[in-house]
Design an enzyme around this catalytic site. Sequence first.
Site, PDB file in Angstrom:
ATOM      1  N   ASP A   1      72.917 -39.878  57.404  1.00 19.89           N
ATOM      2  CA  ASP A   1      73.613 -39.472  56.183  1.00 19.89           C
ATOM      3  C   ASP A   1      73.548 -37.962  56.043  1.00 19.89           C
ATOM      4  O   ASP A   1      72.795 -37.301  56.750  1.00 19.89           O
ATOM      5  CB  ASP A   1      73.050 -40.197  54.955  1.00 19.89           C
ATOM      6  CG  ASP A   1      71.621 -39.794  54.626  1.00 19.89           C
ATOM      7  OD1 ASP A   1      70.899 -39.356  55.548  1.00 19.89           O
ATOM      8  OD2 ASP A   1      71.216 -39.934  53.465  1.00 19.89           O
TER       9      ASP A   1
ATOM     10  N   TYR B   1      72.953 -34.012  54.827  1.00 21.15           N
ATOM     11  CA  TYR B   1      71.856 -33.267  54.229  1.00 21.15           C
ATOM     12  C   TYR B   1      72.023 -33.277  52.710  1.00 21.15           C
ATOM     13  O   TYR B   1      73.144 -33.266  52.192  1.00 21.15           O
ATOM     14  CB  TYR B   1      71.858 -31.823  54.720  1.00 21.15           C
ATOM     15  CG  TYR B   1      71.659 -31.678  56.215  1.00 21.15           C
ATOM     16  CD1 TYR B   1      70.486 -32.092  56.833  1.00 21.15           C
ATOM     17  CD2 TYR B   1      72.650 -31.103  57.009  1.00 21.15           C
ATOM     18  CE1 TYR B   1      70.302 -31.945  58.208  1.00 21.15           C
ATOM     19  CE2 TYR B   1      72.473 -30.940  58.384  1.00 21.15           C
ATOM     20  CZ  TYR B   1      71.297 -31.372  58.977  1.00 21.15           C
ATOM     21  OH  TYR B   1      71.121 -31.225  60.328  1.00 21.15           O
TER      22      TYR B   1
ATOM     23  N   HIS C   1      65.073 -40.015  67.720  1.00 24.17           N
ATOM     24  CA  HIS C   1      65.739 -39.026  66.876  1.00 24.17           C
ATOM     25  C   HIS C   1      65.071 -37.664  67.058  1.00 24.17           C
ATOM     26  O   HIS C   1      63.854 -37.585  67.281  1.00 24.17           O
ATOM     27  CB  HIS C   1      65.645 -39.472  65.411  1.00 24.17           C
ATOM     28  CG  HIS C   1      66.555 -38.741  64.492  1.00 24.17           C
ATOM     29  ND1 HIS C   1      66.244 -37.509  63.959  1.00 24.17           N
ATOM     30  CD2 HIS C   1      67.775 -39.068  64.000  1.00 24.17           C
ATOM     31  CE1 HIS C   1      67.234 -37.107  63.183  1.00 24.17           C
ATOM     32  NE2 HIS C   1      68.177 -38.028  63.191  1.00 24.17           N
TER      33      HIS C   1
ATOM     34  N   PHE D   1      74.475 -33.335  61.599  1.00 23.70           N
ATOM     35  CA  PHE D   1      73.509 -32.360  62.105  1.00 23.70           C
ATOM     36  C   PHE D   1      73.904 -30.911  61.818  1.00 23.70           C
ATOM     37  O   PHE D   1      73.077 -30.013  61.964  1.00 23.70           O
ATOM     38  CB  PHE D   1      73.266 -32.536  63.618  1.00 23.70           C
ATOM     39  CG  PHE D   1      72.514 -33.789  63.958  1.00 23.70           C
ATOM     40  CD1 PHE D   1      71.132 -33.849  63.838  1.00 23.70           C
ATOM     41  CD2 PHE D   1      73.200 -34.919  64.374  1.00 23.70           C
ATOM     42  CE1 PHE D   1      70.440 -35.010  64.142  1.00 23.70           C
ATOM     43  CE2 PHE D   1      72.511 -36.089  64.682  1.00 23.70           C
ATOM     44  CZ  PHE D   1      71.129 -36.134  64.566  1.00 23.70           C
TER      45      PHE D   1
END
Length: 257
Positions: A88, A90, A210, A101
């Site tokens: 999701d 920031y 991740h 990202f």
Amino acid sequence: MSIYLGLVYECKVKVEQLIVSGREIKMEDGWKSRLNKQFEQPYMKELRKTLVARGKAGTTIYPPPERWFTAFNLTPFDQVKVVILGQDPYHGPNQAHGLCFSVLPGVPIPPSLRNVYKELKEDLGIEPVKHGYLESWARQGVFLLNSVLTVEHGDAASHQGLGWETFTDAVIDSLNTGTEKTVFMLWGGYAKRKGQIIDTERHLVLQSAHPSPLSVRGFTGCKHFSKANAYLQQQGETPIDWQLPESVTAPDQVTPA
């Protein structure tokens, strides 16, 4: 043909300024033709109602609505070569802008992206830049998709389960069935589960932990960037230039390619 949603602005202003009913959303034609029916589904109508209600309650939602579909407009459907799947957006001010990202120029680079840059240096010898704006990748065919397209200020994962996942499942299904020899980078358990529908005989699926500081040990050394480029070259495609430009500026709004 245009796609419409009731939208919620990011800024904290009067309630009547927060809710914009029937605002037109522009999406690149290749994506639009495949996803248009999703906007008429009951789940999407419920999502709209929820966003409107939270806006009326004074909630700040990121990113601003004109950036919700940035990934789709920077990377047309028929130009997708690589898919990087995030979770999701920031949830801090001026960070999210519709590419997973990525953050806008001038915003500090988040820890996960810093770890991505470290892996780029380890894998391809690419020196990290001083910004976190990934538009250059998107314009080369790297589709930077978040599974959930909105979030509330200071509240990570606050819009999970509202309906965006159903929409992005349809996005992944469209890529799985409508493209050939696409590279999917699935980082972390959430992305791996989301990508279970991908045909691994038709596409290259790269999986790792991740890049978050909490799990980066399982991400370091994955060499996904060189593996992606090697695969693209095997298919006769131009590889991705993962070197980001040193100097960048963000557009006010991204229009369909």
